[in-house]
Enzyme design. Structure first.
Site, PDB file in Angstrom:
ATOM      1  N   LYS A 151      -8.894  -3.430 -18.558  1.00  7.82           N
ATOM      2  CA  LYS A 151      -7.471  -3.435 -18.868  1.00  7.82           C
ATOM      3  C   LYS A 151      -7.108  -4.671 -19.687  1.00  7.82           C
ATOM      4  CE  LYS A 151      -3.054  -2.955 -16.350  1.00  7.82           C
ATOM      5  NZ  LYS A 151      -2.472  -2.754 -15.008  1.00  7.82           N
ATOM      6  N   MET A 200       4.048  -4.623 -17.900  1.00  2.00           N
ATOM      7  CA  MET A 200       3.250  -4.074 -16.787  1.00  2.00           C
ATOM      8  C   MET A 200       4.044  -3.861 -15.505  1.00  2.00           C
ATOM      9  SD  MET A 200      -0.554  -5.657 -17.275  1.00  2.00           S
ATOM     10  CE  MET A 200      -0.264  -6.999 -16.159  1.00  2.00           C
ATOM     11  N   GLY A 248       2.111  -1.571  -8.022  1.00  2.00           N
ATOM     12  CA  GLY A 248       3.007  -0.573  -7.447  1.00  2.00           C
ATOM     13  C   GLY A 248       2.481   0.837  -7.647  1.00  2.00           C
TER      14      GLY A 248
END
Length: 574
Positions: A151, A200, A248
């Site tokens: 990422k 993000m 999350g």
């Protein structure tokens, strides 16, 4: 004296030039202000263009490397390599029937093709070509010769970790992150960085630097976020294993939307050193690094490879707990809690069906399924998650967005963040779902409540719905992710396994969807998932903190049963 008089006349005489001087000064000042505004406006776009140029150059050099390899090794069976699982790849690399060079260039070529369709990569890590030349020094590593995508926010020496914001551009990492170092030590080859949502804190995947990423199953849908580039690349076949982060749902949502597996470990089971963020400082909902892959066994191999002495040495703050292979391989029947609706966000028809069908498969296999009700979800979301994540009034997040363009999918979110605090309080009352004040005020500790209910039910693990199917573009910023963020708040390991796809019957049932509250958010959700026939749908598997191997074992059992059922149906054995 004459010159002095001349100056006096010039400045103070009857034909004084003060008016002209003041006018000229005002014009110059105005021009300077306009120039500075123009210059300030141009600078962000110049920085963005430089980043895009770096990406384009890396893609071009990668393409050249692939062509060169293909021309010199025409015997390479790329289709076969791309069809192999991580376990099969590793076996062939270890026994020498495949070379790291063949595997690397096959995946690099596929990555270029997938990126051309989906825009999922931020940069090819050309240093990987140098690492490939010396890869045999890591032949004993668990991931020897395996190309791995990472990422964008993971530090890789000499490259930006932008998080999709301008404030982090042109700040190349001075060193690799701990996990990148461990991956390399284990023989893996980090070869590409993947796209993220701006800042993000959004489960879409787009930013003003690298643009918008598309879903590999349907370009009209989002791949999810913030690890959306990872989800799209692996779901599109361009990577066999990836590293993401989840605060999350940022690993689990892209995995669900893109039809792959993803795992969020217990926080700090894997080192966070070298992972960039736009929301540092808050302690309510902590970030966790974890893998995304085509199957559950790949996730387990990733965890086993990273939970090693080298990582524990590099980061002594991580508890030195190696991977427990015995727990992962256990065949003991499980006592599994389950629920179909958390009482806050009603799942889509396909989500509910996925949960029910998985429950039946597990019961048929001899596991015990126990109804479970997560207590006080509304309280957890409003009082703990939202107030915790945005406890500084969004100032930290906004400071990273300031001075640059805002991605269209994030504009609604940013507008809300930027409202005066007094107005936010009024809106929170007006738009909060209808939940009694008593219900919100009776809960003092969400974790203890869930743990108490878990112990009362004597559960090993928990089966629950997973957000899906993939949303239409621009909807994620308008909706919450309760099914994932709850387990981030509780710091429970949680993973995603795809189990079915959206049917025409699901779509027809969706037309009658009203949600739990029949409010604005229920209506938005219906629009977000509409027109999803054929898209993958997953379930979520959860365990208690530090029982990561048990969670993965449960995920593997779900995956096994689903595959067996698919095989039965294909053979007409129903």
């Amino acid at each position: 004296m004459d010159s002095i008089g001349h100056y006096k006349d010039f400045f103070f005489g009857p034909h004084s030039n003060w008016t002209w001087i003041l006018t000229a000064t005002a014009c110059i000042a105005s021009g300077l202000v306009l120039f500075l505004k123009w210059f300030g406006h141009q600078q962000p776009w110049k920085r963005i263009q430089r980043a895009k140029d770096r990406r384009d150059k890396s893609l071009q050099r990668a393409e050249h490397a692939v062509i060169q390899y293909q021309n010199s090794h025409p015997e390479t069976d790329t289709d076969l390599i791309l069809s192999l699982s991580l376990a099969e790849l590793s076996k062939r690399l270890k026994d020498g029937t495949l070379t790291p060079q063949a595997v690397f260039h096959s995946y690099l070529g596929k990555t270029l093709e997938v990126n051309g369709r989906l825009n999922c990569c931020t940069e090819i890590l050309l240093e990987s070509l140098d690492q490939l030349e010396n890869i045999d020094s890591c032949k004993d590593g668990l991931l020897y010769g395996i190309p791995v995508s990472i990422k964008d926010n993971m530090a890789y020496k000499g490259h930006d970790s932008t998080c999709g914001v301008l404030s982090k551009l042109d700040l190349p990492a001075p060193d690799d992150s701990v996990l990148v170092k461990v991956l390399k030590r284990q023989g893996a080859i980090p070869f590409v960085k993947t796209n993220v949502s701006q800042g993000m804190l959004n489960f879409d995947c787009g930013n003003p630097i690298y643009g918008h990423t598309l879903n590999p199953h349907n370009p009209q849908k989002t791949p999810g976020g913030s690890s959306g580039g990872e989800g799209a690349l692996i779901g599109g076949g361009g990577s066999v294993l990836g590293l993401g982060s989840d605060i999350g749902g940022s690993i689990r949502i892209p995995a669900s939307f893109c039809g792959i597996c993803g795992f969020k470990p217990t926080v700090n089971r894997l080192s966070l050193k070298g992972a960039s963020s736009c929301n540092r400082g808050q302690k309510s909902v902590l970030s966790s690094l974890g893998p995304l892959a085509k199957d559950v066994d790949s996730l387990a191999v990733f965890m086993q490879a990273l939970l090693c002495d080298y990582m524990f040495t590099l980061d002594p703050t991580v508890p030195p707990i190696p991977f427990n292979q015995q727990v992962y391989q256990s065949g003991k029947p499980l006592r599994i809690g389950y629920y179909e609706n958390d009482g806050y966000a009603m799942p889509s028809p396909s989500m509910s069906r996925a949960l029910r069908e998985t429950k039946v498969l597990l019961e048929r296999a001899g596991h015990t399924l126990v109804p479970f009700s997560p207590p006080k979800v509304a309280y957890a979301i409003h009082e703990l998650v939202v107030k915790g994540l945005l406890g500084d009034g969004c100032a930290t997040m906004l400071s990273h967005i300031k001075g640059g363009p805002v991605q269209p999918c994030l504009q609604t979110q940013i507008k809300i963040y930027s409202l005066p605090q007094s107005l936010k309080k009024i809106l929170s009352v007006l738009f909060k779902p209808i939940v009694s004040a008593g219900q919100l005020n009776t809960v003092q500790n969400g974790l203890l409540l869930v743990m108490a209910e878990w112990r009362r039910c004597e559960l090993d693990v928990l089966l629950c719905p997973m957000m899906g199917p993939a949303y239409n573009h621009n909807y994620p910023a308008k909706l919450s992710s309760t099914y994932t963020v709850l387990y981030s708040l509780l710091n429970f390991p949680a993973g995603v396994v795809p189990v079915t796809t959206v049917t025409a019957e699901d779509e027809e049932e969706l037309r009658h969807y009203v949600g739990n509250y029949e409010d604005l958010w229920d209506k938005l959700y219906k629009k977000a998932v509409f027109d999803g026939e054929g898209l993958p749908v997953a379930v979520q598997c959860v365990s208690l903190p530090w029982q990561d191997e048990l969670c993965l074992r449960f995920m593997r059992e779900v995956e096994r049963l689903v595959r067996e059922e698919e095989r039965r149906r294909s053979e007409g054995l129903e």
